[in-house]
Design a protein around this motif. Structure first.
Motif, short mmCIF file in Angstrom:
data_model
loop_
_atom_site.label_atom_id
_atom_site.label_comp_id
_atom_site.label_asym_id
_atom_site.label_seq_id
_atom_site.Cartn_x
_atom_site.Cartn_y
_atom_site.Cartn_z
N THR A 11 32.22 140.53 50.94
CA THR A 11 31.17 139.57 51.21
C THR A 11 30.37 140.11 52.39
OG1 THR A 11 32.55 137.76 50.46
CG2 THR A 11 30.61 137.18 51.77
N ALA A 12 29.12 140.42 52.13
CA ALA A 12 28.25 140.96 53.16
C ALA A 12 27.75 139.84 54.07
CB ALA A 12 27.05 141.67 52.52
N LEU A 13 27.32 140.22 55.24
CA LEU A 13 26.62 139.27 56.10
C LEU A 13 25.38 138.80 55.35
CD1 LEU A 13 26.89 141.15 59.50
CD2 LEU A 13 28.16 139.10 58.80
N PRO A 14 24.92 137.58 55.57
CA PRO A 14 23.76 137.07 54.84
C PRO A 14 22.58 138.04 54.85
CG PRO A 14 24.73 135.31 56.14
CD PRO A 14 25.44 136.59 56.53
N GLY A 15 22.08 138.33 53.65
CA GLY A 15 20.93 139.21 53.51
C GLY A 15 21.22 140.69 53.60
N LYS A 16 22.49 141.08 53.74
CA LYS A 16 22.84 142.50 53.93
C LYS A 16 23.52 143.13 52.72
CE LYS A 16 21.44 142.93 58.19
NZ LYS A 16 20.38 143.87 58.53
N ARG A 17 23.61 142.39 51.60
CA ARG A 17 24.30 142.93 50.44
C ARG A 17 23.66 144.22 49.93
NH1 ARG A 17 25.16 139.77 44.78
NH2 ARG A 17 22.96 140.27 44.52
N GLY A 18 22.35 144.26 49.84
CA GLY A 18 21.68 145.46 49.34
C GLY A 18 21.95 146.67 50.20
N GLU A 19 21.90 146.48 51.50
CA GLU A 19 22.18 147.58 52.43
C GLU A 19 23.63 148.05 52.30
OE1 GLU A 19 21.94 148.45 57.25
OE2 GLU A 19 21.08 146.60 56.45
N LEU A 20 24.55 147.08 52.19
CA LEU A 20 25.96 147.43 52.01
C LEU A 20 26.17 148.15 50.69
CD1 LEU A 20 28.89 147.33 52.96
CD2 LEU A 20 29.03 145.02 51.97
N ALA A 21 25.54 147.66 49.63
CA ALA A 21 25.66 148.31 48.32
C ALA A 21 25.16 149.75 48.37
CB ALA A 21 24.91 147.53 47.26
N ASP A 22 24.04 149.96 49.03
CA ASP A 22 23.50 151.32 49.15
C ASP A 22 24.49 152.24 49.85
OD1 ASP A 22 21.17 150.56 47.89
OD2 ASP A 22 20.00 150.39 49.74
N MET A 23 25.13 151.74 50.89
CA MET A 23 26.13 152.55 51.60
C MET A 23 27.33 152.84 50.70
SD MET A 23 26.50 151.19 55.45
CE MET A 23 25.11 151.15 56.58
N MET A 24 27.79 151.81 49.98
CA MET A 24 28.94 152.00 49.10
C MET A 24 28.61 152.98 47.98
SD MET A 24 31.20 150.10 50.55
CE MET A 24 32.49 150.15 49.34
N LEU A 25 27.41 152.90 47.44
CA LEU A 25 27.02 153.81 46.37
C LEU A 25 26.88 155.24 46.88
CD1 LEU A 25 24.53 151.51 44.49
CD2 LEU A 25 26.79 152.28 43.69
N ALA A 26 26.50 155.39 48.13
CA ALA A 26 26.42 156.73 48.71
C ALA A 26 27.80 157.38 48.74
CB ALA A 26 25.83 156.66 50.12
N SER A 27 28.85 156.55 48.72
CA SER A 27 30.21 157.10 48.71
C SER A 27 30.51 157.79 47.39
CB SER A 27 31.24 156.01 48.97
OG SER A 27 31.31 155.12 47.88
N GLY A 28 29.70 157.57 46.37
CA GLY A 28 29.90 158.24 45.10
C GLY A 28 29.92 159.74 45.24
N ASP A 29 29.07 160.27 46.12
CA ASP A 29 29.08 161.71 46.36
C ASP A 29 30.40 162.14 46.96
OD1 ASP A 29 26.49 161.87 45.42
OD2 ASP A 29 25.59 161.77 47.41
N THR A 30 30.92 161.35 47.87
CA THR A 30 32.21 161.66 48.49
C THR A 30 33.32 161.59 47.45
OG1 THR A 30 31.47 160.79 50.61
CG2 THR A 30 33.85 160.94 50.28
N LEU A 31 33.31 160.53 46.64
CA LEU A 31 34.39 160.32 45.68
C LEU A 31 34.29 161.20 44.45
CD1 LEU A 31 34.77 156.45 45.92
CD2 LEU A 31 36.30 158.19 46.84
N SER A 32 33.11 161.73 44.14
CA SER A 32 32.96 162.53 42.93
C SER A 32 33.86 163.76 42.96
CB SER A 32 31.51 162.93 42.70
OG SER A 32 31.07 163.81 43.71
N GLY A 33 34.10 164.30 44.13
CA GLY A 33 34.97 165.47 44.24
C GLY A 33 36.37 165.12 44.70
N MET A 34 36.67 163.84 44.80
CA MET A 34 37.96 163.39 45.33
C MET A 34 39.02 163.50 44.24
SD MET A 34 39.27 161.50 48.18
CE MET A 34 37.67 161.31 48.86
N ASP A 35 40.08 164.23 44.55
CA ASP A 35 41.18 164.36 43.61
C ASP A 35 41.77 162.99 43.29
OD1 ASP A 35 40.99 167.11 43.50
OD2 ASP A 35 42.54 167.46 45.01
N GLY A 36 41.92 162.72 42.02
CA GLY A 36 42.60 161.52 41.58
C GLY A 36 41.72 160.32 41.33
N CYS A 37 40.44 160.36 41.69
CA CYS A 37 39.55 159.23 41.46
C CYS A 37 38.97 159.33 40.05
CB CYS A 37 38.41 159.20 42.49
SG CYS A 37 37.30 157.79 42.28
#
Length: 100
Positions: A11-37
């Motif tokens: 649950t993001a702070l009010p009005g911050k969901r989009g910003e949080l989602a963008d950060m979480m989606l940026a983790s896709g680059d990190t996780l794409s090479g992560m063993d076991g994901c």
């Protein structure tokens, strides 16, 4: 089957969901090479404007635990924390179905 899965709720702070989602989606680059994901998917709740759901599937519980020791993942978590009002979720054990 030794697969490990989680349904996380952020649950993001009010009005911050989009910003949080963008950060979480940026983790896709990190996780794409992560063993076991196998997959890591970020979802917006349709009826809760500040809520994100994250579904994760890992080869094993150990692979997930190892990901949390990764420096890039720890840095991402640190950047996201100021945008999160509440975090929760459940750990589940996949037993079968399409995509496994």
């Amino acid at each position: 089957m030794n697969k490990f899965a989680m349904f996380g709720k952020l649950t993001a702070l009010p009005g911050k969901r989009g910003e949080l989602a963008d950060m979480m989606l940026a983790s896709g680059d990190t996780l794409s090479g992560m063993d076991g994901c196998i997959y890591y998917i970020v979802h917006e709740a349709e009826e809760e404007p500040d809520v994100l759901w994250i579904t994760e599937l890992w080869e094993s519980r150990e692979a997930h635990a190892a990901s949390l020791q990764n420096e890039q993942v720890r840095e991402l978590i640190g950047r996201c924390m100021p945008l999160i009002a509440e975090a929760g979720g459940i750990k589940v054990k996949p037993i079968g179905g399409k995509g496994l």
